[in-house]
Design a protein around this motif. Structure first.
Motif, PDB file in Angstrom:
ATOM      1  N   SER A  29      12.396 -10.506   9.786  1.00  0.00           N
ATOM      2  CA  SER A  29      11.903 -10.972  11.080  1.00  0.00           C
ATOM      3  C   SER A  29      11.878 -12.487  11.064  1.00  0.00           C
ATOM      4  N   ASP A  30      12.147 -13.083  12.193  1.00  0.00           N
ATOM      5  CA  ASP A  30      12.130 -14.548  12.257  1.00  0.00           C
ATOM      6  C   ASP A  30      11.037 -15.047  13.192  1.00  0.00           C
ATOM      7  N   ARG A  31      10.037 -14.189  13.430  1.00  0.00           N
ATOM      8  CA  ARG A  31       8.952 -14.609  14.313  1.00  0.00           C
ATOM      9  C   ARG A  31       7.651 -14.059  13.754  1.00  0.00           C
ATOM     10  N   TYR A  33       3.247 -14.708  13.651  1.00  0.00           N
ATOM     11  CA  TYR A  33       2.077 -15.322  14.272  1.00  0.00           C
ATOM     12  C   TYR A  33       0.899 -15.281  13.309  1.00  0.00           C
ATOM     13  N   TYR A  35      -3.351 -15.371  13.607  1.00  0.00           N
ATOM     14  CA  TYR A  35      -4.484 -15.256  14.508  1.00  0.00           C
ATOM     15  C   TYR A  35      -5.773 -15.427  13.724  1.00  0.00           C
ATOM     16  N   LEU A  43      -9.279 -11.862  19.167  1.00  0.00           N
ATOM     17  CA  LEU A  43      -8.330 -12.635  18.374  1.00  0.00           C
ATOM     18  C   LEU A  43      -7.860 -13.857  19.141  1.00  0.00           C
ATOM     19  N   SER A  45      -5.030 -16.960  19.021  1.00  0.00           N
ATOM     20  CA  SER A  45      -3.765 -17.368  18.425  1.00  0.00           C
ATOM     21  C   SER A  45      -3.876 -18.741  17.796  1.00  0.00           C
ATOM     22  N   PHE A  88      -5.491 -13.121  10.510  1.00  0.00           N
ATOM     23  CA  PHE A  88      -4.446 -12.097  10.515  1.00  0.00           C
ATOM     24  C   PHE A  88      -3.090 -12.753  10.713  1.00  0.00           C
ATOM     25  N   ALA A  92       6.456 -10.097  14.541  1.00  0.00           N
ATOM     26  CA  ALA A  92       6.981  -9.589  15.814  1.00  0.00           C
ATOM     27  C   ALA A  92       8.276  -8.848  15.557  1.00  0.00           C
ATOM     28  N   PHE A  96       4.220  -5.579  17.578  1.00  0.00           N
ATOM     29  CA  PHE A  96       3.556  -6.503  16.668  1.00  0.00           C
ATOM     30  C   PHE A  96       2.960  -5.702  15.514  1.00  0.00           C
ATOM     31  N   PHE A  98       0.490  -6.040  12.441  1.00  0.00           N
ATOM     32  CA  PHE A  98      -0.555  -6.928  11.953  1.00  0.00           C
ATOM     33  C   PHE A  98      -0.800  -6.717  10.464  1.00  0.00           C
ATOM     34  N   GLY A  99      -1.098  -7.815   9.796  1.00  0.00           N
ATOM     35  CA  GLY A  99      -1.474  -7.729   8.394  1.00  0.00           C
ATOM     36  C   GLY A  99      -2.864  -7.152   8.233  1.00  0.00           C
TER      37      GLY A  99
ATOM     38  N   TYR B  35      -5.003  -1.713  21.677  1.00  0.00           N
ATOM     39  CA  TYR B  35      -5.107  -1.647  20.225  1.00  0.00           C
ATOM     40  C   TYR B  35      -6.462  -1.071  19.827  1.00  0.00           C
ATOM     41  N   SER B  42      -7.434  -3.635  10.091  1.00  0.00           N
ATOM     42  CA  SER B  42      -6.522  -4.402  10.928  1.00  0.00           C
ATOM     43  C   SER B  42      -6.356  -3.713  12.284  1.00  0.00           C
ATOM     44  N   LEU B  43      -5.434  -4.221  13.067  1.00  0.00           N
ATOM     45  CA  LEU B  43      -5.193  -3.684  14.401  1.00  0.00           C
ATOM     46  C   LEU B  43      -4.089  -2.639  14.369  1.00  0.00           C
ATOM     47  N   LEU B  45      -1.733  -0.335  17.035  1.00  0.00           N
ATOM     48  CA  LEU B  45      -1.316  -0.165  18.423  1.00  0.00           C
ATOM     49  C   LEU B  45      -1.499   1.283  18.848  1.00  0.00           C
ATOM     50  N   LEU B  92      -9.114  -3.077  21.930  1.00  0.00           N
ATOM     51  CA  LEU B  92      -8.669  -4.372  22.441  1.00  0.00           C
ATOM     52  C   LEU B  92      -7.514  -4.203  23.413  1.00  0.00           C
ATOM     53  N   ARG B 100       8.237  -9.846  21.986  1.00  0.00           N
ATOM     54  CA  ARG B 100       8.008 -10.642  20.794  1.00  0.00           C
ATOM     55  C   ARG B 100       7.317 -11.975  21.089  1.00  0.00           C
ATOM     56  N   LYS B 102       3.997 -14.340  22.179  1.00  0.00           N
ATOM     57  CA  LYS B 102       2.606 -14.347  21.753  1.00  0.00           C
ATOM     58  C   LYS B 102       1.782 -13.367  22.562  1.00  0.00           C
ATOM     59  N   LEU B 103       0.880 -12.677  21.863  1.00  0.00           N
ATOM     60  CA  LEU B 103      -0.046 -11.770  22.519  1.00  0.00           C
ATOM     61  C   LEU B 103      -1.361 -12.489  22.782  1.00  0.00           C
ATOM     62  N   PHE B 105      -5.375 -11.655  23.844  1.00  0.00           N
ATOM     63  CA  PHE B 105      -6.277 -10.529  23.687  1.00  0.00           C
ATOM     64  C   PHE B 105      -7.508 -10.670  24.569  1.00  0.00           C
ATOM     65  N   GLY B 106      -7.964  -9.520  25.045  1.00  0.00           N
ATOM     66  CA  GLY B 106      -9.258  -9.461  25.688  1.00  0.00           C
ATOM     67  C   GLY B 106     -10.369  -9.582  24.658  1.00  0.00           C
TER      68      GLY B 106
END
Lengths: 108, 114
Positions: A29-31, A33, A35, A43, A45, A88, A92, A96, A98-99, B35, B42-43, B45, B92, B100, B102-103, B105-106
């Motif tokens: 993956s090249d994207r 994030y 948080y 969360l 960003s 976290f 992407a 998504f 997440f770790g 989520y 962790s989160l 989906l 969430l 892809r 940015k997300l 979040f509420g």
């Protein structure tokens, strides 16, 4: 399924010290994030890393991405108490991923 | 960016009941997600809320347990049905401006089931 692992899971560090959080992921993956989540909060960003070798810095936090190694790092410089939170990484892909999260506590 | 209002912020519910969580966005968004974050985890989906059609559920989540509505591009609801203590989690709402991207979040809904 893409898997994302962070280490350490828990980190307790003294104010003024430096430390690095690692984020490994299982497929290309090249994207990526980063948080931040404060206790009982949602969360926020911090960074988006879009290519191999990307480096982003904000205050005492610096994030980098090595897509060949499938590794991202979040480096903390001269930690302060306000950085205490859970961090976290998220890769992407189709969705998504997440770790596991790193719970950071900075001790005065 | 997007400002997301999610409510309720927390609730304590009895086993066997249902709770509906609302998510309102201040602008039209194409991508809206739900989520679950179990305590100390962790989160994960649950589903993608699709405007005008049935939600797309991830493995392990089914419509009968987590019905989702999305009547327009700014609003969605998630219902947790026939709750058990294992449903105690933070739920969430999240939106994205594109694949892809940015997300956002509420503020989350902290649910405790007794």
């Amino acid at each position: 399924e893409l898997k994302v692992e962070q280490n350490p899971l828990f980190l307790s560090m003294q104010e003024g010290k430096n430390y690095t959080i690692y984020c490994n992921y299982s497929t290309t993956s090249d994207r990526l994030y980063w948080y931040r989540q404060d206790p009982g909060k949602s969360l926020e960003s911090l960074f988006v890393l879009l290519s191999n070798g990307a480096v982003k810095q904000e205050g005492r936090l610096m994030a980098s991405l090595d897509t060949k190694a499938r590794l991202s790092t979040l480096h903390i410089t001269a930690a302060v108490h306000d950085l205490s939170a859970t961090y976290f990484c998220a890769v992407a892909g189709y969705q998504f991923y997440f770790g596991t999260g790193t719970s950071l506590t900075v001790i005065p | 960016s997007a400002v997301i209002s999610q409510k309720p912020s927390r609730d304590i519910c009895q086993r066997g009941t249902s709770l509906t969580i609302q998510c309102q966005v201040d602008s039209q968004v194409t991508m809206m997600f739900w989520y679950r974050q179990q305590p100390g985890q962790s989160l994960t989906l649950i589903a993608t809320a699709n405007q005008g059609s049935e939600a797309t559920y991830e493995s392990g989540f089914v419509i009968d347990k987590f019905p989702i509505s999305r009547p327009n591009l700014t609003f969605s609801t998630l219902t947790v049905s026939n709750m058990s203590p294992e449903d105690s989690s933070i739920y969430l709402c999240s939106v994205g401006t594109g694949p892809r991207e940015k997300l956002f979040f509420g503020s989350g809904t902290q649910l405790s089931v007794l």
